[in-house]
Design an enzyme around this catalytic site. Structure first.
Site, PDB file in Angstrom:
ATOM      1  CD  GLU A 173      40.816 -13.995 -22.404  1.00 21.48           C
ATOM      2  OE1 GLU A 173      40.225 -13.445 -21.366  1.00 21.48           O
ATOM      3  OE2 GLU A 173      42.085 -13.434 -22.861  1.00 21.48           O
TER       4      GLU A 173
ATOM      5  CB  CYS B 202      43.808 -14.722 -20.370  1.00 22.94           C
ATOM      6  SG  CYS B 202      44.956 -13.536 -21.065  1.00 22.94           S
TER       7      CYS B 202
ATOM      8  CE  LYS C 159      40.654 -13.357 -17.816  1.00 19.51           C
ATOM      9  NZ  LYS C 159      41.105 -12.477 -18.771  1.00 19.51           N
TER      10      LYS C 159
END
Length: 278
Positions: free
Chosen positions: A45, A159, A118
């Site tokens: 990430e 994540c 994300k």
């Protein structure tokens, strides 16, 4: 018909607050992974920019078409004949003062096959004064993404998404056989939950899960956990990158996916239900 085996390489680095520096930082490990036979190389990430200070990061971030890391990864994919998963890049947006935390899947011709922004933002105050407000930095995505590859469908997450099982199950129900969860996990939460969460996502989806991770002490004061991890559909941890920068290689026998789903057909056995309060 997808290939039955995949050699995957996970690049573990300590990214800096300079985009150009991070391009240089990641080129060597990508080349190393390819030299060791990796067909798909996954990066962590925010691999192009780790800086939680909004003013600084928004000045350093680039538009997608101007980002030197993305340009480099497309070039390397063509040159090396590999797929590259840029776990996420911090990307400046033209229509929002926030940025995107955006993953890119690049094929072996250097073409971008998929983008994923994300979805879940890490907004939290930790003991000791450590605080994160991703929603101030990033515009959250609203679309789950599956990408077709020579190894079957791959689901993209990032994540904090790992804490939301329904996202991973929906990807698996839609055909995902591998889930990628690149991360910059904090050291405190990583020690407590990283291995458990990734293993749980693999077991409940009967997918391979691979997570390239940031590690070490970053220029902006952030401390990340490392331990890039590959987990089998049965929950076996196949490779662990520890806490130092490096390259993790794992061989995935993709026939294990159907074997595991034959023994534990939880994706088929799910049923709709209603919630009743009594």
């Amino acid at each position: 018909m997808s290939d039955a085996n995949l050699r995957i390489g996970l690049v573990q680095v300590t990214s800096t607050t300079r985009v150009e520096d991070n391009a240089t930082l990641t080129e060597g490990p990508i080349r190393e992974a390819a030299a060791r036979g990796a067909q798909l190389v996954s990066l962590p990430e925010v691999v192009n920019l780790v800086d939680m200070r909004k003013g600084r990061s928004s000045q350093e971030a680039r538009l997608e078409e101007e980002d030197p890391c993305l340009a480099l990864y497309r070039k390397l994919a063509r040159e090396l004949g590999i797929w590259i998963h840029a776990g996420s890049l911090v990307v400046k947006l033209e229509d929002d003062d926030r940025m995107a935390n955006r993953a890119f899947m690049i094929d072996d011709q250097g073409e971008i096959r998929a983008r994923y922004d994300k979805i879940h933002m890490f907004d939290v105050d930790l003991e000791g004064g450590e605080s994160y407000r991703e929603s101030k930095l990033f515009r959250p995505g609203d679309k789950a993404v599956l990408v077709d590859t020579p190894w079957g469908k791959i689901g993209l997450t990032i994540c904090y998404d790992v804490r939301f099982p329904h996202l991973h199950r929906q990807l698996a129900e839609a055909g995902a056989r591998i889930l990628l969860n690149p991360a910059a996990f904090t050291r405190k939460t990583g020690k407590a939950h990283w291995h458990t969460l990734l293993t749980a996502r693999a077991i409940e989806t009967t997918c391979f899960v691979a997570a390239a991770a940031q590690c070490g002490d970053h220029d902006d004061g952030r401390e990340t956990f490392g331990h890039s991890l590959v987990v089998s559909p049965w929950g076996d941890q196949l490779a662990d990158g520890g806490t130092e920068p490096g390259v993790v290689i794992a061989d995935l026998d993709l026939t294990l996916i159907d074997k595991t789903r034959g023994m534990v057909p939880s994706l088929k056995n799910g049923r709709p239900f209603t919630l009743t309060e009594v």
